[in-house]
Each structure stands twice: as structure tokens, then as C-alpha cells.
Design a protein around this motif. Structure first.
Motif, PDB file in Angstrom:
ATOM      1  N   UNK A  77       0.824  -1.211   0.000  1.00  0.00           N
ATOM      2  CA  UNK A  77       0.000   0.000   0.000  1.00  0.00           C
ATOM      3  C   UNK A  77       0.855   1.255   0.000  1.00  0.00           C
ATOM      4  N   UNK A  78       0.179   2.391   0.029  1.00  0.00           N
ATOM      5  CA  UNK A  78       0.874   3.676  -0.017  1.00  0.00           C
ATOM      6  C   UNK A  78       1.772   3.848   1.204  1.00  0.00           C
TER       7      UNK A  78
ATOM      8  N   UNK B 124      -2.950   1.637  -9.664  1.00  0.00           N
ATOM      9  CA  UNK B 124      -2.536   0.467  -8.893  1.00  0.00           C
ATOM     10  C   UNK B 124      -2.351  -0.674  -9.875  1.00  0.00           C
TER      11      UNK B 124
ATOM     12  N   UNK C 182      -0.256  -7.343  -5.230  1.00  0.00           N
ATOM     13  CA  UNK C 182      -1.069  -6.146  -5.498  1.00  0.00           C
ATOM     14  C   UNK C 182      -0.317  -4.941  -4.956  1.00  0.00           C
TER      15      UNK C 182
ATOM     16  N   UNK D 127       0.080  -0.412  -4.845  1.00  0.00           N
ATOM     17  CA  UNK D 127      -0.161   0.968  -5.267  1.00  0.00           C
ATOM     18  C   UNK D 127       0.745   1.227  -6.453  1.00  0.00           C
TER      19      UNK D 127
ATOM     20  N   UNK E 134       0.549   4.741  -7.936  1.00  0.00           N
ATOM     21  CA  UNK E 134       0.595   6.185  -8.191  1.00  0.00           C
ATOM     22  C   UNK E 134       2.037   6.668  -8.056  1.00  0.00           C
ATOM     23  N   UNK E 135       2.640   6.363  -6.922  1.00  0.00           N
ATOM     24  CA  UNK E 135       4.052   6.714  -6.728  1.00  0.00           C
ATOM     25  C   UNK E 135       4.920   5.879  -7.673  1.00  0.00           C
TER      26      UNK E 135
ATOM     27  N   UNK F   1      -5.036   1.399   1.888  1.00  0.00           N
ATOM     28  CA  UNK F   1      -4.333   2.610   1.444  1.00  0.00           C
ATOM     29  C   UNK F   1      -3.824   2.454   0.017  1.00  0.00           C
ATOM     30  N   UNK F   2      -4.777   2.326  -0.927  1.00  0.00           N
ATOM     31  CA  UNK F   2      -4.426   1.995  -2.310  1.00  0.00           C
ATOM     32  C   UNK F   2      -3.996   3.211  -3.120  1.00  0.00           C
TER      33      UNK F   2
ATOM     34  N   UNK G  80      -2.349   6.995  -3.344  1.00  0.00           N
ATOM     35  CA  UNK G  80      -1.571   8.089  -2.755  1.00  0.00           C
ATOM     36  C   UNK G  80      -2.330   9.394  -2.941  1.00  0.00           C
TER      37      UNK G  80
ATOM     38  N   UNK H 159       3.598  15.312  -5.621  1.00  0.00           N
ATOM     39  CA  UNK H 159       3.652  13.905  -5.244  1.00  0.00           C
ATOM     40  C   UNK H 159       4.957  13.597  -4.513  1.00  0.00           C
TER      41      UNK H 159
END
Lengths: 356, 356
Positions: free
Chosen positions: A15-16, A97, A111, A113, A115-116, B329-330, B332, B340
Motif C-alpha cells: 500500500x501507499x 494500482x 497487489x 499501489x 501512483x508513486x 491505502x491503495x 496516494x 507527489x
């Protein structure tokens, strides 16, 4: 999580929160280098991959895309959106994701995240391409556009290409201030410039990474001198380009997956048969990259599904056995696979029931 | 989970454990009825949906598919695999999970297991179709194939069509024993039959739901009498059918999305212009379903993305505000969406760091 060993196959989940802990633990630049190595490895075995253009669902506000690929052993896909107006509401333009699964069984295996991760893999791919295409003695990079991607690009070019001098410009002074503040403790020499034309003066590499969705001209032909490498990141969907077409005619253009780049990249401005070189062939040693000091090279980056699979592979390997990963109960797993109903018939898992 | 309010947009997550708790709490049949109502509602507004055939990645062992759709407000997709040989290794043939997101922003809004959910939505869709297509006085259902889907089908037909008498057959006695044991306390009258031909005797509805991937003939033309409704579930991918083609010529055939069913359904055996009726038009009242008592009606079910979006909508609404859902927390979510990198620059979230 209340994963139950008897009822489900847990899936490792990054996760984030854990992604940020991982980055704090090992550092962003080592992460970029590690991910770039996986991306490079996968470019070398490019023909193995099952490739298709992304599956897009367009709306008035933006696009939601699924980007699947497979190397025959691992299947991976990324969910990613692109909503340029989101920032007006305090939301990000891009969130993402992704998932890895086994081709042999179809079972999900990781699985995460993204975005980052997308920002890191995009920057890693840009710098990887520059390692093969820019002049080896490149020292100065101009960067036009100082949005969410800019710091990742800056650090990737230092990590992979040794670039430590930046000339930067954004039409929004606040973006420039944010970039300089974020990079303050990084040991980079940064010159803020009043215009794109000023920023490119003396630059060996020019990165364009603006955010607005329109056919803009961030870079004019007369701003691009001999021997420059252009890292064109921001032109990445239909109707969104950054470069004057004349530049493309003067440059040797390198792309990820031509079928996708002709729709999404800078070359959407060009004829369908506009000549391009697939980056993987350069990385695999099949074709030359830069052929002279004076040549203008251009990486028309749009982001491809294989890079996401590489990024997921890297993260899966890095977090395995660390505290930076959790297990979630994503996949039902009855003892007898033919008896899915047996899971329901059995007593419901105990936790939570008492609270009702 | 260590979701951090300041760094991420949490996404409600319905895992396997909570799905089982939800079913134990509200019961399977009420869940089937509730989900069927959402599926029915979405069939009524069918023209709104962005529809495409599923995006499949085939391998020697099976297939991994992404099934996206959107109603213009919500976007949904399901990840689902189909690996017939998995059961030999104690694994399920089908596993799945899915996601809902906002079309307007692209942000994920609900993540759910869909292995159990797919079984429920498939059965709910079958029974919903029968409600419109079978004779209103139907009382007896034959079921050929007693694998992972069979109990869900049986309970869905009772919940939606009032069917409480079953004549069942499977080539594997163990499957029959499992089915009868699972249904023992359900108040159904179940007759185990030595053959498919015996099972269909006197049946008003015939459900075929076998698992092997091949062009089988589970149902011969001479086994199908006037007035029967056939619920053909098992013929659902290229090379996998259950019905002799002659039956299709005698029947009025109803399908979900013709472009997909012609590839995957029983009608893959027929000419490309074989006449079919879209089920949604019957549900929406545009076209008649059954037109006489003696007519043979056939629902050539393959499962379509809209049904998964309906199922996800139902689950999202049902678990909202209950203990049956967790936040993960998927996504960000930096305070400034253009920053970011600021998430990484900020101190890493405290938990876990001390343990390293």
C-alpha cells in the motif's frame, strides 16, 4: 486484515504507507536504479511479451485505462486514470494500482499501489533511454514543466546518467518554487529560468514534462541545437503534444511500442509511416542508438505496460520477506476447489460477528 | 492496515473473510435477490453502458481476462481467470476480484473479492433470465453438472423463481454427494439421477453447468421437450459448449452481449447471423420473452461486464457503514496534487520504521 488461512489465498499487498516506508528505508535513487534494472532486463526480452495498446474508457473529464501484458510466466496489469482537471479540485491527475499473477494458474500474486510507482518507473524509463541515446558526456539537463513528475525525472537522471546540473522552467512560479524547495538538499545545481528558451540554453538533454492536455508547443524547432537528446514525456495521449513537428523531422525518434505511440505520443502529429526505432532494439543491441555527436535523438515516451510489469516485479522482489508488505484476503480458496459453496456453508469466520 | 489519512485516499475493501461474514449475517438467498435487483436495474439501462468484449490473455493453461465497463458515472472492471486444469492441483478454476471507480475523477472507490461474488452474480443472472423466459408455472429444474457453481444456481432459482424440486446429475458421484450434502438443510426436494437423460425427465427448466473445456454434448436434441427453458451456463468460452446444435435451431435464444456470446457461448457453433434476442430488451419491455407455452427458450449465458458492475454496486452499497468492510491505502493523495514527491520528502509514516 482478517485473512483466514483456511478460506483464502492471501495476496501480498504493497500500500501507499508501506511504499513510503520502503522509500524512506532504501532511498528514492537506489529504488529508481533498482527498478530501471528490471525495466532494462524486460526491454532485452521484449519479444517474449504479449503486447497490446492500453484498453481505454474515455469520458468528458478524462480517461481510465487498463494496461495488461504478460511475459508468458507472469501476467500483470495496471489500472491508471488521467484526469487533467482533477488538480482544480485538489485531486491528482493520475492515480494507479497494479497486480501480478501467475500465467499458469491465473492466481493473483502481488497487489501494489502504483501512483508513486508510476512516477518512479516513468522517470526510470526516461533516464534509461537517455543512457543509451544521450551523448555520454552530457552534464546539463533542461526541464520544462515542474509538476508532479519533475522531481522523479531529476533524480532519475542523476541516478542513471550522472546529470547534476539542471536548468528549469514552469509557467507557474509556484511550481518552480516547489521544485527548488523539494530538491534543496539533493546537491543538484539548479538554475530557475524565466522561459523555456532560456532553460534550454547550453542543455545537453531537454526534458519536456508539462501537464496540460492540449497540443501545445513547449519546444520550438529553433530552440533545439545539434547533439541534444530530447526526453519528451508530457505528450502522452491523443490531443496532448509538446513539440513542434519540425523537431521530429530533424531527430532520430525512439519509441516504446509503435502501435501505441502513434496514437498517444508526439508522433501522433506525423504520418502513420513516420520512421521510428523501437527502444528495446537499441537496449538489446540490435540497432544503434545515437550515431553521431551532432545527431538529435528523441525519446517519445508514453509509458508502456511492460514497464509496469517490470516495476511490479521489482517491488514484489524487494518487499518479499520485509515488514513493508501485508497480506490481504483477496482470493477465496476452498479446501475442495469444486466446493466453493462449502466456504459459505461452513461456520462464518469468527472475528467481527460478535460486534453485530 | 496502516492507512495514513494525510498520505492516501483509502478505498473500501471487501475481502474474502468479510464476504463470508456478510453472507453469514444476511444469508445467501437474500444476497442473491439483492444482487439480482441491481443486475435487473442495469439491464434496464443497458444502452447507457460502455460495452466491449472482455480483454483476454490466453496461454496453454488457461485465460486471464479483464472485463471493464462504465455507465458514465461509475467505471468497473473485473479481473478473472479460467484455468480448467487448476482443480487437479487443488486450485480453483476461476478466481476473481474487481474494482469500482468514479468516471469523473478516475479515483478508485471500492475493491472487492469476486470469486464468491462471480458465482452469486452468475446464478442471479441465470435466475433473473428464467424469471422472464421460463413458464410462470415452472416447478422442476434439472441440473447437469454439480461443480462449484451448482449450489448457487439451485438457491438462485428458488430465491427468484420459486423452484424447489431439483433433478440433478453429474458424471462424478462425488460431485453429486457434495451437492446433496451442501443442500441437505435447504428444504429442497432433490432427486439424484444416473444420467442427464434421466434428470431432464419432467423438468420445466434445464440448467447445464459442466466444467470441462471441450465441445461436449451434455444435452441432446431428443432430451429437450416443448415448453422447456434451458439455462446454458457452462458453454462460456471458445471451444467449450454443452448443447447439440439442433437444440439451438429449435429454441428462441437469448443472450447478454451478442458480440461476446458469438465468440464464447453455445452460439459459437452457429453461423455469425444466427438470430438471437438481447436479454436486456426483454427485461426493459422492448421485446417479448417467451411467446407460447410450447416454445423452447434458451439463455446462452456467458457472463458480461455489466453484471459485475451491478454486483460491485450492490456490495458497495450493502457493506457501506457496516463492519464488513475495511479501508486500504491503495491511492496516494498528497496534500498538493502537484507535489507527489512531497509525500516522499516528508518524514516517512512512523509505524514499522522502529522495527527495522
Amino acid at each position: 486484515m482478517q485473512a483466514q488461512a483456511k478460506i483464502c489465498q492471501t495476496v501480498p499487498y504493497l500500500g501507499v504507507g508501506n511504499m513510503l516506508r520502503l522509500l524512506a528505508h532504501q532511498g528514492l535513487e537506489p529504488t529508481i536504479r533498482g527498478m530501471a534494472a528490471y525495466i532494462e532486463e524486460d526491454f532485452r526480452r521484449w519479444p517474449l511479451f504479449d503486447k497490446c495498446p492500453r484498453v481505454a474508457s474515455h469520458s468528458a473529464e478524462g480517461v481510465i485505462e487498463l494496461m495488461p501484458t504478460s511475459d508468458g510466466t507472469l501476467y500483470g496489469f495496471k489500472y491508471v486514470n488521467g484526469h487533467p482537471k482533477n488538480t482544480h479540485d485538489g485531486l491528482q491527475t493520475v492515480t494507479a494500482f497494479g497486480l501480478l499473477s501467475d500465467v499458469a494458474t491465473g492466481y493473483p500474486r502481488f497487489l501494489s499501489e502504483m501512483t508513486i510507482t508510476t512516477a518512479i518507473r516513468t522517470a526510470a524509463t526516461s533516464a534509461l533511454a537517455a543512457k543509451y541515446l544521450a551523448r555520454p558526456d552530457a552534464q546539463v539537463m533542461a526541464m520544462i514543466g515542474l509538476g508532479a513528475q519533475s522531481e522523479f525525472q531529476a533524480l532519475a537522471f542523476r541516478a542513471l546518467c550522472g546529470i547534476d546540473r539542471l536548468r528549469v522552467h514552469d509557467i507557474a512560479p509556484a511550481a518552480t518554487a516547489k521544485f527548488i524547495a523539494n530538491m534543496a538538499d539533493q546537491g543538484l545545481t539548479i538554475t530557475a529560468c524565466a522561459s523555456a528558451a532560456e532553460a534550454v540554453l547550453g542543455a545537453d538533454i531537454i526534458t519536456t514534462v508539462t501537464a496540460d492536455k492540449l497540443n501545445a508547443t513547449v519546444l520550438n524547432d529553433n530552440m533545439v541545437g545539434a547533439g541534444v537528446h530530447i526526453n519528451a514525456v508530457g505528450g502522452d495521449c491523443p490531443g496532448k503534444t509538446e513539440l513542434q513537428a519540425d523537431i521530429l523531422h530533424r531527430a532520430a525518434v525512439f519509441v516504446e511500442f509503435p502501435e501505441q505511440t502513434r496514437i498517444e505520443g508526439e508522433i501522433q502529429q506525423m504520418a502513420p509511416d513516420f520512421p521510428v526505432t523501437e527502444l528495446w532494439r537499441v537496449i538489446a543491441g540490435e540497432l544503434p542508438g545515437r550515431t553521431s555527436r551532432d545527431q538529435i535523438t528523441l525519446f517519445d515516451s508514453v509509458g508502456f505496460a511492460t514497464e509496469d510489469l517490470s516495476a511490479l516485479r521489482y517491488l514484489r522482489d524487494v518487499v518479499q520477506g520485509t515488514p513493508f508488505v501485508e497480506d490481504i484476503d483477496l482470493v477465496a480458496a476452498p479446501t475442495d476447489p469444486r466446493n466453493l459453496y462449502g466456504l459459505i456453508r461452513a461456520a462464518a469466520p469468527a472475528p467481527l460477528m460478535e460486534t453485530l
